[in-house]
Design an enzyme around this catalytic site. Structure first.
Site, PDB file in Angstrom:
ATOM      1  N   GLN A 482      31.501  41.651  38.144  1.00  0.00           N
ATOM      2  CA  GLN A 482      31.550  41.971  36.760  1.00  0.00           C
ATOM      3  C   GLN A 482      31.020  41.119  35.792  1.00  0.00           C
ATOM      4  O   GLN A 482      30.825  41.486  34.751  1.00  0.00           O
ATOM      5  CB  GLN A 482      33.143  42.157  36.524  1.00  0.00           C
ATOM      6  CG  GLN A 482      33.765  40.863  35.926  1.00  0.00           C
ATOM      7  CD  GLN A 482      34.189  40.144  37.400  1.00  0.00           C
ATOM      8  OE1 GLN A 482      33.623  40.107  38.206  1.00  0.00           O
ATOM      9  NE2 GLN A 482      35.362  39.605  37.295  1.00  0.00           N
ATOM     10  N   GLY A 483      30.413  39.983  36.400  1.00  0.00           N
ATOM     11  CA  GLY A 483      29.774  38.817  35.271  1.00  0.00           C
ATOM     12  C   GLY A 483      30.596  37.880  34.698  1.00  0.00           C
ATOM     13  O   GLY A 483      29.962  37.343  33.601  1.00  0.00           O
ATOM     14  N   SER A 484      31.713  37.889  35.195  1.00  0.00           N
ATOM     15  CA  SER A 484      32.844  36.661  34.344  1.00  0.00           C
ATOM     16  C   SER A 484      32.054  35.434  34.601  1.00  0.00           C
ATOM     17  O   SER A 484      32.040  34.784  33.507  1.00  0.00           O
ATOM     18  CB  SER A 484      34.078  36.834  35.157  1.00  0.00           C
ATOM     19  OG  SER A 484      34.046  36.314  36.427  1.00  0.00           O
ATOM     20  N   ALA A 521      43.321  43.176  35.806  1.00  0.00           N
ATOM     21  CA  ALA A 521      44.075  43.706  34.726  1.00  0.00           C
ATOM     22  C   ALA A 521      42.994  43.438  33.616  1.00  0.00           C
ATOM     23  O   ALA A 521      43.409  43.464  32.183  1.00  0.00           O
ATOM     24  CB  ALA A 521      45.054  42.858  34.271  1.00  0.00           C
ATOM     25  N   THR A 525      38.231  37.757  30.590  1.00  0.00           N
ATOM     26  CA  THR A 525      37.562  37.361  29.168  1.00  0.00           C
ATOM     27  C   THR A 525      38.351  36.914  28.432  1.00  0.00           C
ATOM     28  O   THR A 525      38.115  35.756  27.626  1.00  0.00           O
ATOM     29  CB  THR A 525      36.543  38.475  28.840  1.00  0.00           C
ATOM     30  OG1 THR A 525      35.513  38.694  29.748  1.00  0.00           O
ATOM     31  CG2 THR A 525      35.978  38.227  27.330  1.00  0.00           C
ATOM     32  N   GLY A 726      39.357  42.830  26.891  1.00  0.00           N
ATOM     33  CA  GLY A 726      38.980  43.144  28.224  1.00  0.00           C
ATOM     34  C   GLY A 726      38.445  44.855  28.265  1.00  0.00           C
ATOM     35  O   GLY A 726      38.930  45.643  27.600  1.00  0.00           O
ATOM     36  N   GLU A 729      38.214  47.651  33.196  1.00  0.00           N
ATOM     37  CA  GLU A 729      38.941  48.813  33.819  1.00  0.00           C
ATOM     38  C   GLU A 729      38.877  49.723  33.062  1.00  0.00           C
ATOM     39  O   GLU A 729      38.750  50.886  33.485  1.00  0.00           O
ATOM     40  CB  GLU A 729      40.321  48.166  34.292  1.00  0.00           C
ATOM     41  CG  GLU A 729      40.526  47.263  35.205  1.00  0.00           C
ATOM     42  CD  GLU A 729      42.043  46.687  35.627  1.00  0.00           C
ATOM     43  OE1 GLU A 729      42.424  47.602  36.530  1.00  0.00           O
ATOM     44  OE2 GLU A 729      42.373  46.045  34.973  1.00  0.00           O
TER      45      GLU A 729
END
Length: 770
Positions: A482-484, A521, A525, A726, A729
């Site tokens: 996801q690129g966190s 969840a 970020t 966030g 999701e």
């Protein structure tokens, strides 16, 4: 003026991934490796009368054989209801009853075939609607004694592992005042996560009894805690190392293989033991998305205001619901969707069945309930003769509105999202019939989602300034794709005013990286981002104090800029952070402070439990993310085949730390939502999964991807880093209902269950024409 935050910086892990340099768990080759396999139950529900492992133990090359007696302690994140190997009885087809470690995979396979198990088959349950009946067979006889989180409400003596209630206003009074009442039912089937990387785990014991576990897991610290409970070990004696993860979507959030390999490793004379799941194993022996039945009763006035709603969600939790119970809870506190309804009665019920284990999946229950909620809204809108977009606009949550729990909202961007997607899809323009057999339609669906997690879950980060002014950032938030890693690095760079290329991030080692509750969840970020920001600010403040001593200038008169601390008044007075990294050297040669190490920790503020009987509470969640999608489809009325032509999406990200990554998440969410809408369904017959591979389980391909028009709305969340919420999701939640509503707009037929296949569409057309 922000320099790094809000910019589409390149992924910090991009080059390593595209060159194949990154290592995944299955790539590890440790000296003396043993290979594990599991013996599985052929029955959905049965007593275990006898297990005979003697033949397997005598097979040359077999080193260890374990059964449930080796791991007798129940574990679970929210509800401790499972053991890693079955004890006394099995509850789903494929449940592990024994495990083998051998010199090769082939020997392990042969050894498993030699294990003899005698069963006494028991009556099984294959639907939550059957499971809630008073005379239903009980799957967990000891449910009443299971340990559970305070937010979970199991009912001992039944198959109900959690029942979350919402009671807001006076729903009966609301229905009496309504001009119209409508009732509808919907069904969402089980689906698989379909991550590109299969599950794999390796465990090794050292001479002092410490266990090291390598696994592609989303939540190393949660896994460590579960393993510590299962094996009655102190936390410092378990090390969990999560390497690169090839997709998770929730499937790798809990513990599965790890608890099977550890007892093998403990008896393997310090040799590592590796267990790799095949794709078929992944389909049957890891989390799947729960099936769900929904019943919705809606009371509405003539002018289109919803004044009463009664919703019931029945979740097919499968054989164990350690995670599924919290999905039911999330479905409860979001039970009406993003709408301001004064009178609500909602029941979200998680039910044990003898299906594979239900667990977290991207959206965490929101995709399932919104499929029902948003189709129901469309039905009501059409019945009362109101445009579906206007109907939503009239009932949407806004600033000052209250959710079903009574939480009063601020900074709500739902209407902005709705306005943007209706503009982008050209909502008011319709070309219904494009040929004799091709019809087009447009549909809309709104959504909201909060991070579903306990109230006091923590995040932490460490920032270390190196001697040359470069930075090491340590976290345990896992980048699943996801690129966190990139976003967290941008946050640190913004505070420390150093280029992203001068920051290295390390993740996923419980012995070396600081605590993180879980990477689930859509909280990374927000939660970990806040802790990184605080850690960087802590390091910055330490350096400001040292520079203040060096120059004899107050800290307020200094600033950190481009990797240097500079006097605001005397610009020639400046010092590089590299010169302060190890502390401050005084004129007499003495030193002060020592190495700069910043520490940051974060818990979402003021999140509290709701009332157990009414679900009411001021702030049961940290924040809400809002979004809307519209879809345009084309349907062939002769074959039932349907093509999604275009999807417009808008989400309120609060603040997009990296806009390009937000766009990528929305695109990926749309495609994943498209899969659940059109293709994906686990075919389960009497507990047996009939399509446990990509030969028979269909997922979208590049040819299925529609044109996308994506917009980012920004209404800052006050408690997020620079206002960020966030986003990962929420991106897939409204896709399926938007498509379903577009199908109705095209052909006038309602498909109340997923997936929306050509067969269902054609059957609906023929039924409609009778």
């Amino acid at each position: 003026m922000l320099k790094y935050v809000g910019k589409s910086e390149k992924r910090v892990d991009g080059v390593k991934k595209v060159t194949g340099y990154v290592r995944y768990t299955d790539d590890l080759k440790l000296s003396g490796m043993l290979y594990a396999r599991i013996k599985k139950s052929p029955y959905p529900h049965a007593k275990i009368l006898r297990i005979d492992t003697s033949k397997a133990e005598k097979l040359p090359g077999v080193k260890v054989v374990t059964t449930g007696k080796d791991v007798p302690i129940r574990v679970g994140l929210y509800l401790e209801d499972k053991t890693f190997l079955a004890i006394n009885k099995v509850r789903f087809i494929g449940e592990p009853v024994a495990a083998v470690a051998a010199e090769s995979e082939e020997i392990a396979e042969e050894a498993v075939s030699l294990i003899e198990v005698d069963y006494e088959e028991l009556p099984a349950i294959f639907s939550p609607l059957e499971g809630i009946k008073p005379d239903a067979p009980i799957i967990h006889e000891d449910l009443g004694s299971y340990k559970h989180a305070s937010i979970i409400l199991p009912q001992g003596g039944t198959n109900i592992s959690n029942h979350y209630k919402i009671r807001k206003g006076d729903v009966e009074k609301g229905f009496k005042e309504a001009d119209f009442i409508f009732e509808n039912e919907f069904y969402v089937p089980h689906i698989q996560h379909s991550a590109i990387e299969n599950h794999c785990a390796i465990a090794q014991a050292d001479p002092e009894g410490k266990i090291s576990v390598w696994a592609g897991c989303q939540s190393p610290y949660a896994v460590r805690r579960t393993l510590a409970v299962a094996f009655d070990m102190p936390l410092n004696k378990i090390r969990v190392i999560s390497l690169a993860i090839g997709g998770g979507f929730g499937a790798k959030a809990g513990t599965t293989l790890e608890g099977i390999v550890i007892p093998l490793a403990q008896q393997a004379n310090y040799r590592p033991v590796k267990l790799s799941f095949s794709r078929e194993d992944v389909f049957t022996n890891t989390f799947i998305r729960q099936g769900m039945y929904a019943r919705i009763k809606t009371g509405v006035t003539k002018d289109g205001k919803i004044i009463a709603e009664e919703n019931t969600f029945y979740w097919d939790g499968g054989a164990y619901t350690e995670y599924g119970v919290n999905i039911a809870r999330a479905g409860g506190y979001a039970s009406t969707g993003p709408y301001d309804i004064p009178n609500v009665k909602a029941d979200s019920i998680c039910v044990y069945t003898n299906h594979p284990v239900g667990g977290p999946y991207r959206g965490f229950g929101m995709s399932e309930i919104h499929f029902a909620i948003e189709q129901n809204l469309d039905i009501v809108a059409h019945k009362i003769g109101m445009d579906p977009a206007e109907f939503r606009r009239r009932n949407a949550l806004k600033d000052g509105s209250s959710t079903v729990t009574g939480q009063v909202l601020e900074n709500v961007g739902l209407i902005q999202c709705l306005d943007k997607v209706t503009e982008d899809i050209e909502w008011d323009k319709r070309v219904k019939k494009v040929s004799k057999i091709k019809y087009r339609g447009k549909g809309i669906a709104c959504m909201y989602k909060a991070p579903s997690m306990p109230n006091n879950v923590g995040s932490s980060a460490i920032v270390k300034i190196n001697e040359d002014g470069t930075v090491n950032l340590l976290v345990t938030a896992m980048d699943l794709g996801q690129g966190s890693d990139t976003v967290l690095t941008q946050i640190a760079a913004e505070v420390l005013t150093v280029p992203i290329s001068r920051i290295s991030i390390m993740t996923g080692d419980t012995d070396c990286t600081p605590y993180e509750w879980q990477t689930v969840a859509s909280r990374t970020t927000y939660c970990c981002g806040n802790s990184v920001k605080r850690a960087a600010e802590d390091a910055k403040n330490q350096m400001l104090r040292l520079a203040s001593l060096k120059f004899g200038i107050s800290e307020e008169e200094l600033e950190l800029k481009d990797g240097q601390i500079i006097s605001k008044i005397y610009p020639d007075k400046k010092v590089k952070i590299a010169d302060l990294a190890m502390g401050l050297t005084m004129p007499d040669g003495s030193g002060i402070h020592g190495p700069i190490i910043g520490r940051g920790a974060f818990i979402p503020p003021d999140v509290k439990d709701t009332d157990k009987e009414t679900g009411q509470g001021d702030k049961p969640v940290a924040y809400w993310t809002f979004g809307v999608q519209t879809a345009e489809v084309e349907v062939d009325i002769e074959t039932g085949e349907m093509k999604v032509l275009k999807i417009a999406a808008a989400y309120d990200a609060g603040k997009a730390i990296n806009p390009e990554l937000v766009y990528a998440q929305i695109e990926g969410g749309i495609v994943q939502g498209l899969g659940s809408a059109l293709f994906e369904e686990m075919k389960i017959e009497k507990g047996k999964v009939l399509n446990p591979s990509f030969v028979d389980y269909k997922i979208p391909t590049a040819g299925d991807v529609p044109e996308m028009k994506i917009s980012i709305i920004e209404n800052p969340e006050p408690t997020g880093p620079w206002g960020a919420r966030g986003i990962a999701e929420p991106c897939m939640v409204p896709t399926a209902p938007a498509i379903a509503n577009a199908v109705f707009d095209a052909i006038g037929c309602r498909i109340n269950s997923l997936p929306i296949t050509a067969e269902k569409v054609l059957k609906a057309i023929k039924s409609n024409n009778k």
